[in-house]
Design an enzyme around this catalytic site. Sequence first.
Site, short mmCIF file in Angstrom:
data_model
loop_
_atom_site.label_atom_id
_atom_site.label_comp_id
_atom_site.label_asym_id
_atom_site.label_seq_id
_atom_site.Cartn_x
_atom_site.Cartn_y
_atom_site.Cartn_z
CG HIS A 64 -2.17 0.83 1.22
ND1 HIS A 64 -1.93 2.34 1.41
CD2 HIS A 64 -3.31 0.81 0.71
CE1 HIS A 64 -3.18 3.08 1.11
NE2 HIS A 64 -3.92 2.03 0.59
CG ASP B 217 -8.45 -4.73 -2.54
OD1 ASP B 217 -9.70 -4.42 -2.41
OD2 ASP B 217 -7.68 -3.84 -2.99
N1 CMC Z 1 3.87 -7.41 -4.69
C1 CMC Z 1 5.53 -7.49 -4.84
N2 CMC Z 1 6.15 -6.46 -4.77
C2 CMC Z 1 5.66 -5.21 -4.49
C3 CMC Z 1 4.11 -5.17 -4.40
C4 CMC Z 1 3.25 -6.46 -4.50
N3 CMC Z 1 2.15 -6.39 -4.29
N4 CMC Z 1 3.83 -3.71 -3.99
C5 CMC Z 1 4.92 -3.07 -4.10
N5 CMC Z 1 5.80 -4.02 -4.32
C6 CMC Z 1 7.34 -3.72 -4.35
C7 CMC Z 1 7.71 -2.98 -5.81
O1 CMC Z 1 8.18 -3.82 -6.81
C8 CMC Z 1 8.96 -1.94 -5.20
O2 CMC Z 1 10.10 -2.73 -5.14
P1 CMC Z 1 11.39 -2.02 -5.40
O3 CMC Z 1 11.47 -1.04 -4.17
O4 CMC Z 1 12.40 -3.28 -5.44
O5 CMC Z 1 11.39 -1.63 -6.80
C9 CMC Z 1 8.57 -1.45 -3.75
O6 CMC Z 1 7.68 -3.02 -3.29
C10 CMC Z 1 7.68 -0.37 -3.82
O7 CMC Z 1 6.50 -0.76 -4.49
P2 CMC Z 1 5.88 0.66 -5.27
O8 CMC Z 1 5.53 0.42 -6.62
O9 CMC Z 1 6.74 1.97 -5.40
O10 CMC Z 1 4.66 0.97 -4.34
P3 CMC Z 1 3.54 2.14 -4.50
O11 CMC Z 1 3.21 2.68 -3.36
O12 CMC Z 1 3.67 2.87 -5.81
O13 CMC Z 1 2.22 1.07 -4.89
C11 CMC Z 1 0.55 -0.53 -4.72
C12 CMC Z 1 1.37 0.90 -3.97
C13 CMC Z 1 -0.73 -0.60 -3.70
C14 CMC Z 1 0.02 0.00 -6.19
C15 CMC Z 1 1.48 -1.71 -4.66
O14 CMC Z 1 1.69 -2.09 -3.22
C16 CMC Z 1 0.74 -2.80 -5.41
O15 CMC Z 1 0.79 -2.75 -6.70
N6 CMC Z 1 0.07 -3.82 -4.85
C17 CMC Z 1 -0.75 -4.89 -5.50
C18 CMC Z 1 -2.30 -4.41 -5.81
C19 CMC Z 1 -3.02 -4.07 -4.76
O16 CMC Z 1 -3.14 -5.06 -3.87
N7 CMC Z 1 -3.56 -2.88 -4.75
C20 CMC Z 1 -4.68 -2.60 -3.66
C21 CMC Z 1 -4.21 -1.73 -2.97
S1 CMC Z 1 -5.30 -1.24 -1.47
C22 CMC Z 1 -6.78 -0.93 -2.16
C23 CMC Z 1 -6.82 0.26 -2.74
O17 CMC Z 1 -6.58 1.54 -2.12
O18 CMC Z 1 -7.09 0.16 -4.09
#
Ligand code: CMC
Length: 393
Positions: free
Chosen positions: A270, A327
């Site tokens: 998140h 989720d």
């Molecule tokens: N699985 C594997 N790696 C992950 C995940 C995940 N679910 N989420 C983040 N990472 C890794 C990402 O690859 C990155 O690694 P590195 O530093 O080596 O490049 C690091 O963690 C930071 O990730 P980010 O993409 O910079 O984080 P963000 O804040 O931009 O993304 C997120 C947040 C929710 C989009 C992401 O965690 C994600 O894609 N999660 C899976 C989809 C999901 O469950 N979404 C629902 C969110 S909660 C309900 C809502 O509000 O919609």
Amino acid sequence: TGYITLDDGYANTGSCTSAITFIDGEKGILRYRGYPIEELAEKSTFIETAWLLIYGELPTRAQLQRFSDLLTENQDLHEDLKHHFEGFPATAHPMAILSSMINASSCFYPGLMGPANRERFDVHAARLISQVRTIAAFAYRKSRGLPIIYPRKKYKYTANFLHMLFSDVYEDYPLRPEVVRALDLIFLLHADHEQNCSTSTVRMVASSQANLFASAAAGVCALWGPLHGGANQAVIEMLEEIHASGGDGRELIEAVKSKKGGRRLMGFGHRVYKNYDPRARIIKKACDDLLQALQLHDPLLDIARRLEEAALNDPYFIERKLYPNVDFYSGIIMRAIGLPKEMFPVIFAIGRMPGWIANFREILFAPKAKIYRPRQIYTGSTVRHYVPIEQRG
Ligand code: CMC
């Protein structure tokens, strides 16, 4: 002129001031209007919480009754709107139907919500909350090729939704109090979450003084994606895939960690929570309770539990502070209720409606609301001059 700061993904940019929802992502705290989510989940209902979010206080008995009456009075879609449902193919994703129909519905209320019409806000807000549920139920029935079931005045909000979805399918089963309560809780837990992608979208559209329905339709589109409200559907698809392969999820975890193919563990991570999402904790417990009450055993729940445990003990997830989010377990509750997975993001949208409306209202009643207009860092060509087509290589 002036210095433009780039903040990729707006991770550190406050786009507005807001008095609606408080999150402390490091501590895993979520409060609506100051009330801890755990207390509301235990003691309140979705509709009472909706009023709290929109108007800022817990309603009195009279206020709640008036709100409930408005929801009932406005639950029916205009009959002419039924033709629109017929135009969609049976394979249409219900989020596409939902956003289109919210906008289409607004055409039946000319002079809708806008700054010139603040005094009608209460009616339009209630109408939107009520009708989004009717639209969602009609979209579901359409996708199954089933006849539409109209809402009934005698049911409360969530029971009425289940009635429109299932009353001819499962006889009295969907109206079991445990089922109604579980879905109501899901709505309540999704009701707001400060400036996430869809709520920011709603505020962005509202800032141009577009009407409430147009702003909410845009919110549905933003919510649809798998990184946001579509994640609940993606989680179930991921669990189904593991189940079908006969594996225990270890392969998926390794694939995610390798970063090959860009796979993510859906339902994990998140932008704001760097600790357990408090909503996930409540949903996990509700999931156990519902399955027990219905005496259901879902093998996907076993897989989800094992995946969670494996991830929480794995350095990749620990270092990045990735925990289950809202989720991760909600889809298992929705499956138990009998909802198909394409409807999961729709359930999120119904739940999030009060939050979008509350945020819209902050803009509508702000003494001075500026249009949202971020800047960019330009990376294109410097100046160049037009070349006639016959001279281009
Ligand atoms: N699985 C594997 N790696 C992950 C995940 C995940 N679910 N989420 C983040 N990472 C890794 C990402 O690859 C990155 O690694 P590195 O530093 O080596 O490049 C690091 O963690 C930071 O990730 P980010 O993409 O910079 O984080 P963000 O804040 O931009 O993304 C997120 C947040 C929710 C989009 C992401 O965690 C994600 O894609 N999660 C899976 C989809 C999901 O469950 N979404 C629902 C969110 S909660 C309900 C809502 O509000 O919609």
